[in-house]
Design a protein around this motif. Structure first.
Motif, PDB file in Angstrom:
ATOM      1  N   ASN A  96      -6.375  12.002  12.369  1.00  0.00           N
ATOM      2  CA  ASN A  96      -5.306  11.351  13.109  1.00  0.00           C
ATOM      3  C   ASN A  96      -5.777  10.051  13.738  1.00  0.00           C
ATOM      4  N   PHE A  97      -6.958  10.093  14.314  1.00  0.00           N
ATOM      5  CA  PHE A  97      -7.426   8.926  15.050  1.00  0.00           C
ATOM      6  C   PHE A  97      -7.811   7.797  14.092  1.00  0.00           C
ATOM      7  N   PHE A  98      -8.529   8.139  13.004  1.00  0.00           N
ATOM      8  CA  PHE A  98      -9.148   7.066  12.220  1.00  0.00           C
ATOM      9  C   PHE A  98      -8.472   6.763  10.894  1.00  0.00           C
ATOM     10  N   LEU A  99      -7.666   7.686  10.366  1.00  0.00           N
ATOM     11  CA  LEU A  99      -7.054   7.380   9.073  1.00  0.00           C
ATOM     12  C   LEU A  99      -6.219   6.101   9.114  1.00  0.00           C
ATOM     13  N   PRO A 100      -5.289   5.943  10.092  1.00  0.00           N
ATOM     14  CA  PRO A 100      -4.517   4.702  10.104  1.00  0.00           C
ATOM     15  C   PRO A 100      -5.407   3.474  10.303  1.00  0.00           C
ATOM     16  N   ILE A 101      -6.464   3.615  11.126  1.00  0.00           N
ATOM     17  CA  ILE A 101      -7.322   2.454  11.374  1.00  0.00           C
ATOM     18  C   ILE A 101      -8.089   2.099  10.113  1.00  0.00           C
ATOM     19  N   GLN A 102      -8.600   3.117   9.418  1.00  0.00           N
ATOM     20  CA  GLN A 102      -9.410   2.839   8.233  1.00  0.00           C
ATOM     21  C   GLN A 102      -8.608   2.177   7.124  1.00  0.00           C
ATOM     22  N   ILE A 103      -7.287   2.422   7.085  1.00  0.00           N
ATOM     23  CA  ILE A 103      -6.512   1.761   6.041  1.00  0.00           C
ATOM     24  C   ILE A 103      -5.757   0.551   6.590  1.00  0.00           C
ATOM     25  N   GLY A 104      -6.115   0.131   7.794  1.00  0.00           N
ATOM     26  CA  GLY A 104      -5.611  -1.133   8.323  1.00  0.00           C
ATOM     27  C   GLY A 104      -4.157  -1.111   8.743  1.00  0.00           C
ATOM     28  N   THR A 105      -3.696  -0.018   9.371  1.00  0.00           N
ATOM     29  CA  THR A 105      -2.318   0.003   9.835  1.00  0.00           C
ATOM     30  C   THR A 105      -2.272   0.507  11.275  1.00  0.00           C
ATOM     31  N   ASP A 106      -1.069   0.611  11.842  1.00  0.00           N
ATOM     32  CA  ASP A 106      -0.984   0.864  13.278  1.00  0.00           C
ATOM     33  C   ASP A 106      -0.619   2.292  13.643  1.00  0.00           C
ATOM     34  N   ASP A 107      -0.199   3.109  12.686  1.00  0.00           N
ATOM     35  CA  ASP A 107       0.121   4.507  13.022  1.00  0.00           C
ATOM     36  C   ASP A 107       0.274   5.272  11.713  1.00  0.00           C
ATOM     37  N   VAL A 108       0.526   6.589  11.832  1.00  0.00           N
ATOM     38  CA  VAL A 108       0.834   7.359  10.630  1.00  0.00           C
ATOM     39  C   VAL A 108       2.295   7.111  10.252  1.00  0.00           C
ATOM     40  N   PHE A 109       2.700   7.589   9.073  1.00  0.00           N
ATOM     41  CA  PHE A 109       4.036   7.247   8.598  1.00  0.00           C
ATOM     42  C   PHE A 109       5.117   7.931   9.431  1.00  0.00           C
ATOM     43  N   PHE A 110       4.903   9.204   9.798  1.00  0.00           N
ATOM     44  CA  PHE A 110       5.904   9.925  10.587  1.00  0.00           C
ATOM     45  C   PHE A 110       5.315  10.247  11.965  1.00  0.00           C
ATOM     46  N   PRO A 111       5.348   9.290  12.924  1.00  0.00           N
ATOM     47  CA  PRO A 111       4.685   9.528  14.209  1.00  0.00           C
ATOM     48  C   PRO A 111       5.289  10.703  14.978  1.00  0.00           C
ATOM     49  N   ARG A 112       6.612  10.872  14.901  1.00  0.00           N
ATOM     50  CA  ARG A 112       7.212  11.966  15.668  1.00  0.00           C
ATOM     51  C   ARG A 112       6.884  13.322  15.056  1.00  0.00           C
ATOM     52  N   LEU A 113       6.850  13.361  13.721  1.00  0.00           N
ATOM     53  CA  LEU A 113       6.454  14.594  13.040  1.00  0.00           C
ATOM     54  C   LEU A 113       5.026  14.953  13.425  1.00  0.00           C
ATOM     55  N   ASN A 114       4.211  13.914  13.612  1.00  0.00           N
ATOM     56  CA  ASN A 114       2.823  14.105  13.995  1.00  0.00           C
ATOM     57  C   ASN A 114       2.737  14.818  15.344  1.00  0.00           C
ATOM     58  N   LEU A 115       3.552  14.359  16.294  1.00  0.00           N
ATOM     59  CA  LEU A 115       3.568  15.005  17.605  1.00  0.00           C
ATOM     60  C   LEU A 115       4.095  16.425  17.478  1.00  0.00           C
ATOM     61  N   PHE A 116       5.119  16.621  16.646  1.00  0.00           N
ATOM     62  CA  PHE A 116       5.688  17.954  16.424  1.00  0.00           C
ATOM     63  C   PHE A 116       4.611  18.897  15.878  1.00  0.00           C
ATOM     64  N   SER A 117       3.772  18.392  14.961  1.00  0.00           N
ATOM     65  CA  SER A 117       2.697  19.226  14.414  1.00  0.00           C
ATOM     66  C   SER A 117       1.770  19.689  15.530  1.00  0.00           C
ATOM     67  N   TRP A 118       1.498  18.778  16.467  1.00  0.00           N
ATOM     68  CA  TRP A 118       0.618  19.157  17.576  1.00  0.00           C
ATOM     69  C   TRP A 118       1.240  20.297  18.367  1.00  0.00           C
ATOM     70  N   TYR A 119       2.545  20.206  18.620  1.00  0.00           N
ATOM     71  CA  TYR A 119       3.199  21.274  19.372  1.00  0.00           C
ATOM     72  C   TYR A 119       3.188  22.577  18.593  1.00  0.00           C
ATOM     73  N   LEU A 120       3.387  22.496  17.268  1.00  0.00           N
ATOM     74  CA  LEU A 120       3.305  23.712  16.455  1.00  0.00           C
ATOM     75  C   LEU A 120       1.919  24.318  16.589  1.00  0.00           C
ATOM     76  N   TYR A 121       0.904  23.444  16.548  1.00  0.00           N
ATOM     77  CA  TYR A 121      -0.471  23.918  16.653  1.00  0.00           C
ATOM     78  C   TYR A 121      -0.690  24.634  17.990  1.00  0.00           C
ATOM     79  N   VAL A 122      -0.221  24.010  19.070  1.00  0.00           N
ATOM     80  CA  VAL A 122      -0.408  24.612  20.394  1.00  0.00           C
ATOM     81  C   VAL A 122       0.359  25.931  20.485  1.00  0.00           C
ATOM     82  N   ALA A 123       1.583  25.954  19.920  1.00  0.00           N
ATOM     83  CA  ALA A 123       2.383  27.182  19.945  1.00  0.00           C
ATOM     84  C   ALA A 123       1.666  28.286  19.172  1.00  0.00           C
ATOM     85  N   GLY A 124       1.112  27.937  18.007  1.00  0.00           N
ATOM     86  CA  GLY A 124       0.382  28.923  17.222  1.00  0.00           C
ATOM     87  C   GLY A 124      -0.798  29.466  18.006  1.00  0.00           C
TER      88      GLY A 124
END
Lengths: 544, 198
Positions: A96-124
């Motif tokens: 999460n931290f370095f993939l966007p930086i390593q390919i020269g962009t500013d975020d992942v493609f679905f930033p909100r889905l990314n946050l949702f994944s974190w919540y799923l992870y915490v819920a699990g």
């Protein structure tokens, strides 16, 4: 480099501050750090669970706990370590931290889905924790084999549902990464200019997408069996329990490559930086990642040689298992060849990486003993298996995780940790590791079965010695984590490129600004070109 | 550094997600394949006891709903908002109709003491138990997906009404449509496997 506010000082979205600026952020760097803290929490929990098990095993008879508590402990240790630490560890934090930086962009493609994944992870994780208090912790082992998992009165349903939710989180992250790499790479960056860590995440994400749904449905079926009693895996009702094992391993074997591939990516990233030398066989490493992803999906039944399969099936799966060893070996040789005649700069991340190569090789070679159907019958379900997968999972992925922590820590937090303490920690962990797991190979070969809290007299010495190994390891781990935590307050301020790396994350300030790049990133034709580094700073670590 | 919305990327993500849904059901299809070869005669008999009329009607209903969703996308592209809303409403009604049919079908079977764990199945032929076990699990999971799909269609309906889905930006409606087509497609496989197995 000019001073710009880091992402710590510029919340995104900007209207929130304090805790909310983290909990509802869509910034991939903040999400990566939120994963870091939760994952470290689970790692420490499972580490102590493992320590308590080891203490029980040090002496014969019932020392600390009886069989049922021991069963619950190894189940929780396995479920937490696998689903909450190893699988998400490297991709969710460093990906999460370095993939966007390593390919020269500013975020992942679905930033909100990314946050949702974190919540799923915490819920699990929360569900996994809840099993401790509701209905008795599960005692099935992390594999949830039927018919025991359907018949037992412990709280398997919640644990299984936790694994289901965690699988969803992992799948969403995979979808996010594949889309990001396809659609958001810097326009000047072709496929073969991508850093190898990004490549390994790409291969991993595909396995996550391809394999995870199989385990999702399998886990749902366990819940259905427990509540409805359909009987799909119950021989008395016409079902076939072996089918459960097939479905389970159809995911869970590819899952071990979800665990190890990002680790291999980390190592491929660290070695060239500290050897000051282009990585040996860039394309070979890329293609071996993809080969592992593909071949690794076809070998699941090698977990089932003793479960009842036709001889032809055993033969085919054994052959395929040996084939997976080839791309893994290609990587090991490429890493060693990268070091050859390099001007090596010794640092803690490199030290961990070197330990990784050694421990992972031992893990891989002992895997061949298990992959060969003949020898596997002898050591199946013994401590030999336990030692083998701890060598690959802990000695492999775990050490790669530690290496990644030390490699990218100054970039993530802008602080450098104490080197000497880091080395001591690494020495303690590695020494303790060997002292812990090598005796397990021996007592495994002698026939000590796994998942028992007690044993006969001939296994006494091995288990006793292993206990000391565990103690060394614990001391090392606590020292390592403590050293990193202390650095956040007392560490020297890190430069933007402390190591002399060439990939894009080292061209931006530490910690990175909100949108990662202040000016248009300059993509190198070849990501590991060290001519400039060798001219100016052959062997120094830069702290500003 | 924010770039313009990349609809193709959003669609790519959706296709990857659809793939995971197919594999989710794929696990069940694998079970079906194995048990069909073990208990072929029980499966044939079980298939005959299901109502083909209901099955065929539900197939038709889902095909119509898929057409309606596709038409609503075309309507949005041609900036015909009202027609698009109408098509979506038709699709949602089709989903409801499908669930009603399923309710009657399941109710009929449960009334005949055929459901997971029932005495008839537990003490009858094992193959029959497996057939109906798979029938309930697969159509049940599919029904759940119909409910999810209807929820998504309703969201798309509201957003279209509020003009958040427009001719220029209708990738959300398109993705919802893709999901609905997938649910439809899975039924196209479930229908022959259970109702037409000979």
């Amino acid at each position: 480099m000019e001073k710009v506010p880091s992402f710590f000082d510029t919340p995104s979205p900007p209207r929130y501050s304090g805790v909310l600026s983290w909990l509802i952020t869509t910034d991939h760097k903040r999400i990566g750090l939120m994963y870091l803290w939760v994952i470290l929490f689970w790692f420490v929990v499972a580490m102590f669970l493992g320590g308590v098990m080891r203490l029980e095993l040090m002496f014969r008879g019932e020392t600390l706990m009886g069989p049922s508590s021991y069963n619950a402990l190894f189940t929780l240790h396995g479920v937490i370590m696998i689903f909450l630490f190893i699988i998400p560890g490297i991709p969710a934090i460093f990906g999460n931290f370095f993939l966007p930086i390593q390919i020269g962009t500013d975020d992942v493609f679905f930033p909100r889905l990314n946050l949702f994944s974190w919540y799923l992870y915490v819920a699990g994780g929360g569900l996994a924790l809840a099993t401790l208090f509701i209905g008795g912790p599960p005692d099935t082992g992390w594999t949830f084999y039927v018919p025991f998992s359907v018949g037992t009165h412990s709280n398997v349903s919640t644990a299984v549902f936790a694994a289901f939710v965690l699988g969803m989180a992992s799948m969403m992250t995979g979808i996010n990464f594949v889309t990001t790499i396809h659609r958001m790479r810097h326009e000047k960056m072709g496929w073969f200019q991508m850093p190898l860590f990004t490549w390994s995440l790409y291969a991993t994400s595909w396995v996550q997408i391809l394999a995870t749904p199989v385990v999702s449905i399998t886990l749902l079926l366990i819940i259905a069996e427990r509540f409805l009693g359909v009987g799909l895996f119950d021989p008395a009702k016409g079902g076939d329990p072996i089918l459960y094992q097939h479905l389970f391993w159809m995911y869970s074997h590819p899952a071990v490559y979800i665990m190890i591939l990002p680790g291999m990516g980390v190592i491929s990233e660290i070695l060239p930086v500290f050897a000051r030398k282009p990585i040996f066989g860039y394309k070979a490493i890329v293609f071996s990642s993809l080969a592992i992803a593909i071949a690794g999906s076809l070998v699941w039944a090698h977990h089932m040689y003793t479960s009842g399969m036709s001889d032809t099936a055993v033969f085919v799966f054994s052959l395929l298992t040996f084939i997976v060893a080839i791309p893994s070996a290609i990587k090991v040789f490429s890493w060693v060849a990268t070091l050859y005649k390099g001007s090596v700069l010794m640092t803690p991340p490199l030290f961990f990486a070197l330990c990784f190569i050694y421990l992972f090789s031992v893990g891989g070679l002992t895997g061949l003993v298990l992959g060969a159907a003949g020898t596997d019958i002898h050591v199946h379900d013994t401590h030999f298996v336990v030692a083998h997968f701890h060598f690959t999972m802990f000695g492999g992925t775990g050490f790669a995780f530690f290496a990644a922590l030390h490699h990218w820590w100054p970039k993530m937090f802008g602080r450098m940790y104490h080197f000497k303490r880091a080395y001591w920690a690494a020495v303690f962990i590695t020494f303790g590791f060997l002292l812990h797991y090598v005796p397990m190979f021996v007592i495994g070969l002698q026939g000590m079965p796994r998942r028992y809290y007690d044993y006969v007299a001939e296994f006494e010495t091995g288990n006793f010695v292993a206990g000391f190994g565990a103690a060394f390891m614990l001391v090392g781990l606590v020292l390592m984590l403590g050293n990193l935590m202390v650095s956040l307050r007392q560490g020297a301020v890190a430069a933007s490129d402390p190591w002399g790396g060439t990939t894009l994350e080292w061209t931006i300030p530490s910690p990175p600004p909100l949108h990662n790049f202040i000016k248009e990133p300059e993509v190198l034709d070849y990501p590991y070109d060290f001519t400039q580094v060798l001219k100016t700073r052959r062997d120094d670590v830069e702290v500003s | 550094m924010r770039r313009a919305a990349d609809h193709q990327g959003t669609r790519l993500g959706m296709w990857l997600f659809l793939y995971t849904e197919i594999v989710l059901f794929g696990g069940l299809f694998v079970l079906y394949a194995v048990y069909l070869s073990t208990y072929s005669s029980d499966f044939i008999e079980g298939g005959k006891s299901l109502s083909r009329l209901f099955g065929a009607a539900n197939t038709l209903i889902l095909l119509i709903s898929s057409f309606a969703v596709a038409a609503s996308i075309t309507a949005v592209q041609k900036t015909q908002k009202k027609r698009s809303l109408l098509c979506l409403a038709v699709a949602i009604c089709c989903g409801l109709l499908f669930l009603m049919n399923k309710y009657f079908e399941w109710g009929h079977k449960i009334h005949a003491d055929i459901y997971p764990g029932s005495e008839t199945l537990a003490y009858g032929a094992p193959g029959r138990n497996i057939f109906f076990g798979l029938y309930y699990v697969m159509t049940g999971l599919h029904g759940l997906h119909i409910v999810i799909g209807m929820t998504l269609l309703s969201v798309a309906l509201v957003l279209t009404a509020r003009e958040r889905v427009t001719a220029e930006n209708h990738v959300l409606l398109e993705n919802v449509g893709l999901y609905w087509h997938l649910v439809d497609l899975i039924w196209i496989f479930i229908f022959p496997l259970f109702y037409l197995v000979l």
